[in-house]
Write an enzyme that holds these catalytic residues in place. Sequence first.
Site, PDB file in Angstrom:
ATOM      1  N   SER A 145       0.871  -1.186   0.000  1.00 22.41           N
ATOM      2  CA  SER A 145       0.000   0.000   0.000  1.00 22.41           C
ATOM      3  C   SER A 145       0.903   1.230   0.000  1.00 22.41           C
ATOM      4  O   SER A 145       2.064   1.148   0.449  1.00 22.41           O
ATOM      5  CB  SER A 145      -0.847   0.001   1.274  1.00 22.41           C
ATOM      6  OG  SER A 145      -1.406   1.285   1.502  1.00 22.41           O
ATOM      7  N   TYR A 155      -1.124  -0.287  10.430  1.00 19.96           N
ATOM      8  CA  TYR A 155      -1.363  -0.808   9.072  1.00 19.96           C
ATOM      9  C   TYR A 155      -0.163  -0.546   8.169  1.00 19.96           C
ATOM     10  O   TYR A 155       0.321  -1.450   7.468  1.00 19.96           O
ATOM     11  CB  TYR A 155      -2.624  -0.153   8.499  1.00 19.96           C
ATOM     12  CG  TYR A 155      -2.888  -0.497   7.056  1.00 19.96           C
ATOM     13  CD1 TYR A 155      -3.268  -1.787   6.681  1.00 19.96           C
ATOM     14  CD2 TYR A 155      -2.769   0.468   6.058  1.00 19.96           C
ATOM     15  CE1 TYR A 155      -3.516  -2.100   5.353  1.00 19.96           C
ATOM     16  CE2 TYR A 155      -3.021   0.154   4.727  1.00 19.96           C
ATOM     17  CZ  TYR A 155      -3.387  -1.123   4.379  1.00 19.96           C
ATOM     18  OH  TYR A 155      -3.638  -1.432   3.063  1.00 19.96           O
TER      19      TYR A 155
HETATM   20  N1  LIG Z   1      -8.834  -0.839  -1.221  1.00 18.27           N
HETATM   21  C1  LIG Z   1      -7.827  -0.001  -1.033  1.00 18.27           C
HETATM   22  O1  LIG Z   1      -7.980   1.223  -1.055  1.00 18.27           O
HETATM   23  C2  LIG Z   1      -6.435  -0.542  -0.804  1.00 18.27           C
HETATM   24  C3  LIG Z   1      -5.338   0.342  -0.898  1.00 18.27           C
HETATM   25  C4  LIG Z   1      -4.053  -0.161  -0.681  1.00 18.27           C
HETATM   26  C5  LIG Z   1      -3.868  -1.506  -0.412  1.00 18.27           C
HETATM   27  N2  LIG Z   1      -4.949  -2.333  -0.323  1.00 18.27           N
HETATM   28  C6  LIG Z   1      -4.704  -3.751  -0.027  1.00 18.27           C
HETATM   29  O2  LIG Z   1      -5.308  -4.535  -1.044  1.00 18.27           O
HETATM   30  C7  LIG Z   1      -5.766  -5.761  -0.491  1.00 18.27           C
HETATM   31  C8  LIG Z   1      -7.235  -5.968  -0.833  1.00 18.27           C
HETATM   32  O3  LIG Z   1      -7.979  -4.831  -0.450  1.00 18.27           O
HETATM   33  P1  LIG Z   1      -9.562  -4.754  -0.710  1.00 18.27           P
HETATM   34  O4  LIG Z   1      -9.954  -3.340  -0.527  1.00 18.27           O
HETATM   35  O5  LIG Z   1      -9.907  -5.469  -1.952  1.00 18.27           O
HETATM   36  O6  LIG Z   1     -10.065  -5.586   0.568  1.00 18.27           O
HETATM   37  P2  LIG Z   1     -11.499  -6.238   0.863  1.00 18.27           P
HETATM   38  O7  LIG Z   1     -11.708  -6.079   2.321  1.00 18.27           O
HETATM   39  O8  LIG Z   1     -12.517  -5.724  -0.101  1.00 18.27           O
HETATM   40  O9  LIG Z   1     -11.278  -7.766   0.514  1.00 18.27           O
HETATM   41  C9  LIG Z   1     -10.356  -8.539   1.241  1.00 18.27           C
HETATM   42  C10 LIG Z   1     -10.694 -10.006   1.091  1.00 18.27           C
HETATM   43  O10 LIG Z   1      -9.751 -10.723   1.885  1.00 18.27           O
HETATM   44  C11 LIG Z   1     -10.429 -11.685   2.652  1.00 18.27           C
HETATM   45  N3  LIG Z   1      -9.646 -11.985   3.843  1.00 18.27           N
HETATM   46  C12 LIG Z   1      -9.492 -11.224   4.964  1.00 18.27           C
HETATM   47  N4  LIG Z   1      -8.704 -11.861   5.849  1.00 18.27           N
HETATM   48  C13 LIG Z   1      -8.359 -13.038   5.276  1.00 18.27           C
HETATM   49  C14 LIG Z   1      -7.559 -14.126   5.690  1.00 18.27           C
HETATM   50  N5  LIG Z   1      -6.986 -14.164   6.910  1.00 18.27           N
HETATM   51  N6  LIG Z   1      -7.398 -15.172   4.849  1.00 18.27           N
HETATM   52  C15 LIG Z   1      -7.994 -15.163   3.628  1.00 18.27           C
HETATM   53  N7  LIG Z   1      -8.771 -14.180   3.190  1.00 18.27           N
HETATM   54  C16 LIG Z   1      -8.947 -13.118   4.005  1.00 18.27           C
HETATM   55  C17 LIG Z   1     -11.785 -11.076   2.949  1.00 18.27           C
HETATM   56  O11 LIG Z   1     -12.759 -12.061   3.281  1.00 18.27           O
HETATM   57  C18 LIG Z   1     -12.087 -10.364   1.626  1.00 18.27           C
HETATM   58  O12 LIG Z   1     -12.766 -11.198   0.721  1.00 18.27           O
HETATM   59  C19 LIG Z   1      -5.465  -5.684   1.011  1.00 18.27           C
HETATM   60  O13 LIG Z   1      -4.237  -6.335   1.271  1.00 18.27           O
HETATM   61  C20 LIG Z   1      -5.338  -4.198   1.268  1.00 18.27           C
HETATM   62  O14 LIG Z   1      -4.512  -3.922   2.391  1.00 18.27           O
HETATM   63  C21 LIG Z   1      -6.210  -1.881  -0.530  1.00 18.27           C
END
Ligand SMILES: NC(=O)c1ccc[n+]([C@@H]2O[C@H](COP(=O)([O-])OP(=O)(O)OC[C@H]3O[C@@H](n4cnc5c(N)ncnc54)[C@H](O)[C@@H]3O)[C@@H](O)[C@H]2O)c1
Length: 251
Positions: A145, A155
Amino acid sequence: MTGTTGQPRTAFITGGARGIGRAFAQALVADGTRVVLADIDETAAKQAAADLGAAAALGVACDTADEASVQRAVDEAAAHFGGLDILINNAGKHLMAWSRPVTEISTAGWREILDVNVLGIVNCARACRPHLRRSDAGAVLNISSVSGFAATDVYGITKLAVRGLTAALAKEFAPDGIRVNCLAPGPMDSESAMADLPEALLRDFIANKQLIQRQGRMADLVGAMRFFCGADSAFITGETLIVGGGHPLRV
Ligand SMILES: NC(=O)c1ccc[n+]([C@@H]2O[C@H](COP(=O)([O-])OP(=O)(O)OC[C@H]3O[C@@H](n4cnc5c(N)ncnc54)[C@H](O)[C@@H]3O)[C@@H](O)[C@H]2O)c1
């Protein structure tokens, strides 16, 4: 695209049931890659896989923080599709609950997020390695991120660790012909992010930090994902690419 012995490639995507993981799965299936949606939410993973079609997608229960659960999911996936070529370490705990000062999260809380955001990647990399090494297209893509570049909260520190893990795994897996790279997104429009990020904070971030004055979209990540998972990045490993609308600016 093809992987081992000319077969279609197979990607194991953690957190593939929704959000960015699901967007990646949709794009890969459109390219002819088979996908495994490995998610702690088994029902959602199976539903998302069914939506993509049984020939192209498999939904499996997987808690990335639990080594045995990861091993079961990887065994099932590799048996189902006859191998694995790509691992996308996308599952993560994120957003406001964890964007807190380091002494304001309990030790139990720290262990909870480190288990998923950091050790989860180690568990998946370890379990997938024997399959990826048999592929002629073995690649790992981690999701950090922009918070991992200004890591002054819990985080952000876990996402800084993901950048370190990317370099460490790139070195460790190079002898097996497996490349390991990383994406560092800015705020994206996944449903969970949009529900959790206060609107004023997001508006301020776009206006005062990003150079490109709009909200990041999950679709903005897809091109970079395809690049790092495919042959066009064959000479690149250990890299983290920011997809953040110009934030943070580096020289
Ligand atoms: N959305 C953003 O703005 C953003 C920005 C930077 C980084 N990220 C990173 O991208 C990734 C995905 O983000 P997102 O917004 O799509 O998240 P989200 O919350 O929409 O989806 C995450 C998925 O991971 C699953 N999950 C959670 N814990 C788990 C575990 N222990 N084992 C297996 N599955 C698990 C959840 O059930 C969910 O389906 C994350 O690592 C997040 O930190 C997101």
